[in-house]
Design a protein around this motif. Structure first.
Motif, mmCIF file in Angstrom:
data_model
loop_
_atom_site.group_PDB
_atom_site.id
_atom_site.type_symbol
_atom_site.label_atom_id
_atom_site.label_comp_id
_atom_site.label_asym_id
_atom_site.label_seq_id
_atom_site.Cartn_x
_atom_site.Cartn_y
_atom_site.Cartn_z
ATOM 1 N N ASN A 40 0.868 -1.194 -0.233
ATOM 2 C CA ASN A 40 -0.084 -0.031 0.172
ATOM 3 C C ASN A 40 1.023 1.253 0.029
ATOM 4 O O ASN A 40 1.867 1.398 0.938
ATOM 5 C CB ASN A 40 -0.998 -0.133 1.049
ATOM 6 N N ASP A 41 0.489 2.071 -0.816
ATOM 7 C CA ASP A 41 1.290 3.538 -1.206
ATOM 8 C C ASP A 41 0.614 4.466 -0.089
ATOM 9 O O ASP A 41 -0.057 5.511 -0.664
ATOM 10 C CB ASP A 41 1.172 3.853 -2.566
ATOM 11 N N ASP A 42 0.865 4.263 1.307
ATOM 12 C CA ASP A 42 -0.035 5.090 2.172
ATOM 13 C C ASP A 42 1.129 6.059 3.219
ATOM 14 O O ASP A 42 0.628 6.505 4.173
ATOM 15 C CB ASP A 42 -0.910 4.334 3.125
ATOM 16 N N GLY A 43 2.256 5.999 2.682
ATOM 17 C CA GLY A 43 3.321 6.739 3.506
ATOM 18 C C GLY A 43 3.130 8.105 3.325
ATOM 19 O O GLY A 43 2.136 8.697 2.783
ATOM 20 N N PRO A 44 3.985 9.198 3.837
ATOM 21 C CA PRO A 44 4.013 10.602 3.577
ATOM 22 C C PRO A 44 3.874 11.026 2.440
ATOM 23 O O PRO A 44 3.204 12.106 2.062
ATOM 24 C CB PRO A 44 5.198 11.128 4.535
ATOM 25 N N GLU A 45 4.482 10.328 1.515
ATOM 26 C CA GLU A 45 4.435 10.854 -0.099
ATOM 27 C C GLU A 45 3.422 9.889 -0.793
ATOM 28 O O GLU A 45 3.071 10.045 -2.056
ATOM 29 C CB GLU A 45 5.628 10.801 -0.870
ATOM 30 N N GLY A 46 2.471 8.980 -0.271
ATOM 31 C CA GLY A 46 1.857 8.039 -0.658
ATOM 32 C C GLY A 46 0.609 8.526 -1.513
ATOM 33 O O GLY A 46 -0.017 9.547 -0.838
ATOM 34 N N TYR A 47 0.116 7.787 -2.220
ATOM 35 C CA TYR A 47 -1.333 8.399 -3.010
ATOM 36 C C TYR A 47 -2.353 7.372 -2.799
ATOM 37 O O TYR A 47 -3.567 7.407 -3.195
ATOM 38 C CB TYR A 47 -0.879 8.111 -4.588
ATOM 39 N N GLY A 48 -2.179 6.248 -1.700
ATOM 40 C CA GLY A 48 -3.153 5.403 -1.362
ATOM 41 C C GLY A 48 -3.437 4.353 -2.191
ATOM 42 O O GLY A 48 -4.562 3.506 -2.153
ATOM 43 N N ALA A 49 -2.647 3.887 -3.333
ATOM 44 C CA ALA A 49 -2.836 2.983 -4.073
ATOM 45 C C ALA A 49 -2.256 1.622 -3.717
ATOM 46 O O ALA A 49 -1.328 1.556 -2.850
ATOM 47 C CB ALA A 49 -1.999 3.294 -5.551
ATOM 48 N N ALA A 50 -2.658 0.623 -3.860
ATOM 49 C CA ALA A 50 -2.313 -0.743 -3.636
ATOM 50 C C ALA A 50 -1.587 -1.134 -4.592
ATOM 51 O O ALA A 50 -2.076 -1.374 -5.695
ATOM 52 C CB ALA A 50 -3.614 -1.504 -3.083
ATOM 53 N N ASP A 51 -0.206 -1.751 -4.520
ATOM 54 C CA ASP A 51 0.647 -2.350 -5.334
ATOM 55 C C ASP A 51 0.604 -1.594 -6.712
ATOM 56 O O ASP A 51 0.360 -2.239 -7.559
ATOM 57 C CB ASP A 51 0.192 -3.668 -5.445
ATOM 58 N N MET A 52 0.720 -0.157 -6.714
ATOM 59 C CA MET A 52 0.766 0.414 -7.778
ATOM 60 C C MET A 52 1.919 -0.066 -8.831
ATOM 61 O O MET A 52 2.975 -0.279 -8.554
ATOM 62 C CB MET A 52 1.193 1.938 -7.221
ATOM 63 N N PRO A 53 1.308 -0.092 -9.983
ATOM 64 C CA PRO A 53 2.370 -0.444 -11.122
ATOM 65 C C PRO A 53 3.394 0.653 -11.249
ATOM 66 O O PRO A 53 3.264 1.769 -11.223
ATOM 67 C CB PRO A 53 1.528 -0.875 -12.276
ATOM 68 N N TYR A 54 4.519 0.184 -12.099
ATOM 69 C CA TYR A 54 5.480 1.265 -12.459
ATOM 70 C C TYR A 54 5.231 1.513 -14.096
ATOM 71 O O TYR A 54 4.734 0.829 -14.544
ATOM 72 C CB TYR A 54 6.962 0.678 -12.635
ATOM 73 N N ARG A 55 5.535 2.542 -14.327
ATOM 74 C CA ARG A 55 5.179 2.983 -15.940
ATOM 75 C C ARG A 55 6.193 2.109 -16.600
ATOM 76 O O ARG A 55 7.456 1.749 -16.390
ATOM 77 C CB ARG A 55 5.957 4.492 -16.143
ATOM 78 N N ALA A 56 5.363 1.398 -17.765
ATOM 79 C CA ALA A 56 6.227 0.686 -18.843
ATOM 80 C C ALA A 56 7.457 1.293 -19.523
ATOM 81 O O ALA A 56 8.365 0.695 -19.835
ATOM 82 C CB ALA A 56 5.121 -0.039 -19.776
ATOM 83 N N THR A 57 7.417 2.574 -19.573
ATOM 84 C CA THR A 57 8.454 3.381 -20.128
ATOM 85 C C THR A 57 9.758 3.277 -19.418
ATOM 86 O O THR A 57 10.683 3.530 -19.945
ATOM 87 C CB THR A 57 8.183 4.810 -20.478
ATOM 88 N N ARG A 58 9.803 2.742 -18.111
ATOM 89 C CA ARG A 58 10.806 2.732 -17.295
ATOM 90 C C ARG A 58 11.745 1.438 -17.767
ATOM 91 O O ARG A 58 12.772 1.254 -17.072
ATOM 92 C CB ARG A 58 10.494 2.712 -16.017
ATOM 93 N N PHE A 59 11.096 0.439 -18.550
ATOM 94 C CA PHE A 59 11.518 -0.917 -18.934
ATOM 95 C C PHE A 59 11.681 -0.922 -20.439
ATOM 96 O O PHE A 59 11.035 -0.308 -20.963
ATOM 97 C CB PHE A 59 10.812 -1.791 -18.108
#
Length: 125
Positions: A61-80
């Motif tokens: 879960n992306d719920d830290g201080p800079e988090g957006y509340g997403a669960a297991d957020m994907p990476y942009r495909a352009t990073r690979f």
């Protein structure tokens, strides 16, 4: 871009820099990963993008201080980029003729070889 990726495919990270983010995002440039999910993703700040999730990393879960509340957020495909196992074979596939209206066949190529640096022999003067 989405058609160049598929679940189970090996990819290499080409961009591990995240602007305005101080928390480690887990991916490393040059590291090889396996795709476990690919698809369209809509993020309320980053907008819409094609994302991939990796077998080796579960972001939680992306719920830290800079988090957006997403669960297991994907990476942009352009990073690979897909791991090219046989670069010459991949180029030959681009040149192969295909019947009108059909997509070209892209077979799985053998593992990319690890190359050793050339050994220089001392020169005699």
């Amino acid at each position: 871009m989405m058609n160049q990726f598929h679940v189970g495919q090996k990819v290499v990270c080409i961009d591990d820099k995240f602007k305005n983010v101080s928390i480690d995002q887990g991916i490393r440039k040059g590291q090889i990963y396996t795709i476990r999910w690919i698809g369209a993703y809509k993020h309320y700040i980053d907008g819409e993008f094609i994302g991939i999730k990796l077998e080796e990393i579960h972001r939680g879960n992306d719920d830290g201080p800079e988090g957006y509340g997403a669960a297991d957020m994907p990476y942009r495909a352009t990073r690979f980029r897909p791991l090219l196992r046989d670069k010459l074979s991949a180029l030959r596939n681009l040149l192969a003729p295909t019947p009108k209206g059909e997509k070209p066949y892209m077979p799985e190529a053998p593992e990319e070889p690890q190359r050793k640096a050339p050994v220089k022999k001392p020169e005699k003067v």
